[in-house]
Design a protein around this motif. Structure first.
Motif, PDB file in Angstrom:
ATOM      1  N   SER A 173      80.478 110.824 -35.926  1.00 17.10           N
ATOM      2  CA  SER A 173      79.169 110.498 -35.357  1.00 17.10           C
ATOM      3  C   SER A 173      78.129 111.543 -35.748  1.00 17.10           C
ATOM      4  O   SER A 173      78.428 112.743 -35.810  1.00 17.10           O
ATOM      5  CB  SER A 173      79.266 110.409 -33.833  1.00 17.10           C
ATOM      6  N   ALA A 174      76.926 111.080 -35.995  1.00 21.57           N
ATOM      7  CA  ALA A 174      75.838 111.978 -36.393  1.00 21.57           C
ATOM      8  C   ALA A 174      74.515 111.362 -35.939  1.00 21.57           C
ATOM      9  O   ALA A 174      74.449 110.191 -35.563  1.00 21.57           O
ATOM     10  CB  ALA A 174      75.840 112.186 -37.907  1.00 21.57           C
ATOM     11  N   ILE A 175      73.473 112.189 -35.936  1.00 20.70           N
ATOM     12  CA  ILE A 175      72.129 111.725 -35.596  1.00 20.70           C
ATOM     13  C   ILE A 175      71.195 112.143 -36.728  1.00 20.70           C
ATOM     14  O   ILE A 175      71.147 113.325 -37.101  1.00 20.70           O
ATOM     15  CB  ILE A 175      71.625 112.322 -34.271  1.00 20.70           C
ATOM     16  N   SER A 176      70.459 111.174 -37.292  1.00 21.22           N
ATOM     17  CA  SER A 176      69.505 111.481 -38.349  1.00 21.22           C
ATOM     18  C   SER A 176      68.093 111.501 -37.779  1.00 21.22           C
ATOM     19  O   SER A 176      67.761 110.728 -36.881  1.00 21.22           O
ATOM     20  CB  SER A 176      69.599 110.445 -39.472  1.00 21.22           C
ATOM     21  N   LEU A 177      67.263 112.402 -38.303  1.00 26.30           N
ATOM     22  CA  LEU A 177      65.868 112.538 -37.896  1.00 26.30           C
ATOM     23  C   LEU A 177      65.012 112.511 -39.153  1.00 26.30           C
ATOM     24  O   LEU A 177      65.291 113.249 -40.108  1.00 26.30           O
ATOM     25  CB  LEU A 177      65.658 113.837 -37.125  1.00 26.30           C
ATOM     26  N   TYR A 178      63.967 111.676 -39.162  1.00 28.95           N
ATOM     27  CA  TYR A 178      63.205 111.473 -40.382  1.00 28.95           C
ATOM     28  C   TYR A 178      61.838 110.889 -40.037  1.00 28.95           C
ATOM     29  O   TYR A 178      61.570 110.527 -38.878  1.00 28.95           O
ATOM     30  CB  TYR A 178      63.958 110.529 -41.313  1.00 28.95           C
ATOM     31  N   ILE A 206      67.365 116.944 -47.850  1.00 26.61           N
ATOM     32  CA  ILE A 206      68.254 116.629 -46.731  1.00 26.61           C
ATOM     33  C   ILE A 206      68.882 117.922 -46.208  1.00 26.61           C
ATOM     34  O   ILE A 206      69.436 118.707 -46.972  1.00 26.61           O
ATOM     35  CB  ILE A 206      69.385 115.669 -47.157  1.00 26.61           C
ATOM     36  N   LEU A 207      68.805 118.133 -44.899  1.00 24.50           N
ATOM     37  CA  LEU A 207      69.473 119.265 -44.248  1.00 24.50           C
ATOM     38  C   LEU A 207      70.486 118.707 -43.261  1.00 24.50           C
ATOM     39  O   LEU A 207      70.141 117.932 -42.376  1.00 24.50           O
ATOM     40  CB  LEU A 207      68.461 120.139 -43.505  1.00 24.50           C
ATOM     41  N   THR A 208      71.771 119.092 -43.426  1.00 20.67           N
ATOM     42  CA  THR A 208      72.784 118.717 -42.447  1.00 20.67           C
ATOM     43  C   THR A 208      73.103 119.936 -41.595  1.00 20.67           C
ATOM     44  O   THR A 208      73.259 121.044 -42.111  1.00 20.67           O
ATOM     45  CB  THR A 208      74.069 118.196 -43.116  1.00 20.67           C
ATOM     46  N   VAL A 209      73.160 119.732 -40.285  1.00 20.88           N
ATOM     47  CA  VAL A 209      73.411 120.819 -39.345  1.00 20.88           C
ATOM     48  C   VAL A 209      74.633 120.468 -38.506  1.00 20.88           C
ATOM     49  O   VAL A 209      74.633 119.461 -37.790  1.00 20.88           O
ATOM     50  CB  VAL A 209      72.193 121.053 -38.417  1.00 20.88           C
ATOM     51  N   GLY A 210      75.662 121.290 -38.601  1.00 20.53           N
ATOM     52  CA  GLY A 210      76.873 121.070 -37.828  1.00 20.53           C
ATOM     53  C   GLY A 210      76.938 121.968 -36.609  1.00 20.53           C
ATOM     54  O   GLY A 210      76.356 123.063 -36.592  1.00 20.53           O
ATOM     55  N   SER A 211      77.612 121.509 -35.549  1.00 24.98           N
ATOM     56  CA  SER A 211      77.852 122.275 -34.322  1.00 24.98           C
ATOM     57  C   SER A 211      76.570 122.569 -33.549  1.00 24.98           C
ATOM     58  O   SER A 211      76.442 123.609 -32.902  1.00 24.98           O
ATOM     59  CB  SER A 211      78.583 123.595 -34.640  1.00 24.98           C
ATOM     60  N   PHE A 212      75.588 121.655 -33.605  1.00 25.71           N
ATOM     61  CA  PHE A 212      74.356 121.818 -32.839  1.00 25.71           C
ATOM     62  C   PHE A 212      74.622 121.503 -31.369  1.00 25.71           C
ATOM     63  O   PHE A 212      75.257 120.495 -31.045  1.00 25.71           O
ATOM     64  CB  PHE A 212      73.275 120.867 -33.377  1.00 25.71           C
ATOM     65  N   ARG A 213      74.139 122.384 -30.460  1.00 28.42           N
ATOM     66  CA  ARG A 213      74.409 122.225 -29.031  1.00 28.42           C
ATOM     67  C   ARG A 213      73.113 122.194 -28.247  1.00 28.42           C
ATOM     68  O   ARG A 213      72.266 123.091 -28.389  1.00 28.42           O
ATOM     69  CB  ARG A 213      75.284 123.385 -28.520  1.00 28.42           C
ATOM     70  N   TYR A 214      72.957 121.147 -27.425  1.00 31.36           N
ATOM     71  CA  TYR A 214      71.802 121.072 -26.537  1.00 31.36           C
ATOM     72  C   TYR A 214      71.869 122.217 -25.538  1.00 31.36           C
ATOM     73  O   TYR A 214      72.942 122.630 -25.097  1.00 31.36           O
ATOM     74  CB  TYR A 214      71.791 119.752 -25.773  1.00 31.36           C
ATOM     75  N   HIS A 274      64.341 111.278 -46.610  1.00 29.83           N
ATOM     76  CA  HIS A 274      64.562 112.716 -46.435  1.00 29.83           C
ATOM     77  C   HIS A 274      64.518 113.057 -44.953  1.00 29.83           C
ATOM     78  O   HIS A 274      63.837 112.393 -44.181  1.00 29.83           O
ATOM     79  CB  HIS A 274      63.492 113.530 -47.172  1.00 29.83           C
ATOM     80  N   GLY A 275      65.233 114.111 -44.561  1.00 29.75           N
ATOM     81  CA  GLY A 275      65.206 114.523 -43.164  1.00 29.75           C
ATOM     82  C   GLY A 275      66.391 115.393 -42.794  1.00 29.75           C
ATOM     83  O   GLY A 275      67.062 115.975 -43.650  1.00 29.75           O
ATOM     84  N   VAL A 276      66.631 115.480 -41.469  1.00 29.66           N
ATOM     85  CA  VAL A 276      67.699 116.315 -40.917  1.00 29.66           C
ATOM     86  C   VAL A 276      68.790 115.415 -40.347  1.00 29.66           C
ATOM     87  O   VAL A 276      68.495 114.383 -39.733  1.00 29.66           O
ATOM     88  CB  VAL A 276      67.161 117.237 -39.799  1.00 29.66           C
ATOM     89  N   VAL A 277      70.048 115.818 -40.549  1.00 31.83           N
ATOM     90  CA  VAL A 277      71.169 115.079 -39.974  1.00 31.83           C
ATOM     91  C   VAL A 277      72.021 116.050 -39.158  1.00 31.83           C
ATOM     92  O   VAL A 277      72.541 117.037 -39.702  1.00 31.83           O
ATOM     93  CB  VAL A 277      72.039 114.418 -41.062  1.00 31.83           C
ATOM     94  N   LEU A 278      72.122 115.797 -37.856  1.00 34.32           N
ATOM     95  CA  LEU A 278      73.011 116.575 -36.991  1.00 34.32           C
ATOM     96  C   LEU A 278      74.393 115.949 -37.088  1.00 34.32           C
ATOM     97  O   LEU A 278      74.603 114.808 -36.654  1.00 34.32           O
ATOM     98  CB  LEU A 278      72.503 116.551 -35.545  1.00 34.32           C
ATOM     99  N   THR A 279      75.334 116.669 -37.681  1.00 40.15           N
ATOM    100  CA  THR A 279      76.657 116.099 -37.956  1.00 40.15           C
ATOM    101  C   THR A 279      77.669 116.484 -36.882  1.00 40.15           C
ATOM    102  O   THR A 279      77.524 117.508 -36.203  1.00 40.15           O
ATOM    103  CB  THR A 279      77.165 116.562 -39.325  1.00 40.15           C
ATOM    104  N   GLY A 280      78.697 115.656 -36.773  1.00 42.29           N
ATOM    105  CA  GLY A 280      79.789 115.945 -35.848  1.00 42.29           C
ATOM    106  C   GLY A 280      79.333 116.093 -34.415  1.00 42.29           C
ATOM    107  O   GLY A 280      79.825 116.960 -33.683  1.00 42.29           O
TER     108      GLY A 280
END
Length: 391
Positions: free
Chosen positions: A348-353, A312-320, A360-366
């Protein structure tokens, strides 16, 4: 011939009653009828016994008695709920009765190990009866072991036992277990690891000492001046991040780029974390230590391989429009990628899997307002060269 338990009793009372060669006598009835002592003589004449009805409840002892009846089985549509304490349900002498159950319910107050809880969870349609409790105890290594996830999911509370040393991420995973606490005499030491490590500059050391443990590789990075210059006419360097390249370890890392203003490409490696209920769960609970990345003001390209070993990878402060998440599908079809709007720690977060491996996968947090899974799929996702790129 098919008769009820009461009718079989009447037949058995006939003078010198017996079955002719080749004759069969199927005796049917509810658990209450089949266990009634007055029907024993009729049941003794049966060639087979069938349980009927959809409201049969039995103790383990009663279920074992039913299983001992001649060629015992459940008639079509019949149900048998077997109830008992954890110690009884785990007692091998009751295995034959449990094998006949359509569902199993735990009763009273119970304390078990993580392994025993997993054995309970594997019983047919296992659940806790009203008012029952299940305390699951174990060491940190056991409670974080993915093979025990099914058992831990049934716990009403989880207790840590023994002496334990964990990373901060592992401690957070433990704290996320149901009503987690330390049992009497248990200890929990949280080791620093790579918490709050910033990307190393060109003049900094290439390793970070971990208190009480071996030296782990630090995130590798270089400044624009330190990047290798290409020879005349040669293609530019593979990395497009002029501010540097950073990589994590094979374990769980925490990298905070908040104060890092330069472009960077980062691959956090992998870890053993997972979400037993899957990343589509509205409030996913991470089991094990995740890789945690907090992006800075500079544009970042985050690389992740869609495979179980990436964890699992969590990524905070991701900006389009500024950052890129590059997911290597590793040869899988584009259609396997899934995205879900979830909540992590109340935010709020978005999970990708992958649909083939949702644990398992990536979670864009906050994530900010308007950042949803459906919007990401519709407006911020492209596929190219076997990769899914979110930007």
């Amino acid at each position: 011939n098919t008769v009820t338990a009461s009718q079989a009793k009447s037949l058995a009372a006939l003078p010198n009653f017996s079955l002719a060669t080749g004759a069969t006598l199927v005796v049917t009835g509810t658990a209450l009828n089949l266990l009634y002592p007055g029907n024993i003589a009729g049941l003794a004449k049966a060639t087979s016994v069938q349980l009927t009805g959809n409201s049969n409840t039995a103790t383990l002892s009663q279920a074992s008695s039913l299983a001992r009846l001649r060629n015992f089985s459940l008639a079509t549509g019949a149900t048998l709920v077997v109830k008992g304490s954890a110690s009884d349900l785990l007692n091998s002498s009751y295995a034959a009765g449990l094998a006949k159950a359509t569902s199993v319910q735990l009763t009273s107050g119970n304390t078990v190990t993580a392994s025993q809880a997993t054995s309970l969870a594997a019983l047919p349609n296992f659940s806790l009866a009203t008012g029952a409790t299940l305390v699951v105890q174990g060491s940190a290594s056991d409670l974080l072991n993915s093979s025990y996830a099914a058992g831990l999911a049934k716990a009403t509370s989880v207790q840590l036992t023994g002496a334990n040393t964990v990373t901060a991420a592992q401690a957070a995973a433990l704290a996320g277990l149901t009503n987690f606490s330390l049992a009497t005499g248990a200890t929990l030491v949280v080791q620093a690891g790579l918490q709050n490590a910033s990307v190393a500059g060109p003049a900094q050391a290439s390793s970070v000492p971990l208190p009480g443990s071996k030296t782990a590789p630090a995130a590798k990075a270089t400044s624009p001046a330190a990047l290798q210059e290409p020879s005349p006419g040669a293609p530019p360097p593979a990395s497009t991040a002029s501010g540097g390249v950073a990589s994590g370890t094979a374990g769980a890392d925490h990298v905070d780029l908040t104060s890092h203003p330069d472009p960077i490409t980062i691959d956090m490696g992998g870890n053993t974390a997972f979400v037993s209920a899957g990343l589509s769960d509205p409030e996913p609970v991470f089991i094990g230590a995740t890789d945690t990345l907090i992006l800075g003001s500079g544009p970042a390209t985050v690389q992740y391989s869609l495979q179980p070993s990436s964890g699992i990878l969590t990524v905070g402060s991701f900006r389009y429009g500024l950052d890129h998440l590059d997911i290597d599908l590793l040869g899988a079809a584009e259609s396997v990628l899934r995205a879900s709007s979830v909540s992590v720690n109340g935010a709020s977060a978005i999970s990708l899997y992958s649909s083939a491996d949702p644990t398992h996968g990536v979670v864009l947090t906050g994530v900010g307002p308007g950042m949803t899974a459906s919007d990401l799929i519709a407006n911020h996702l492209i596929f190219a060269g076997g990769h899914a790129v979110i930007s």
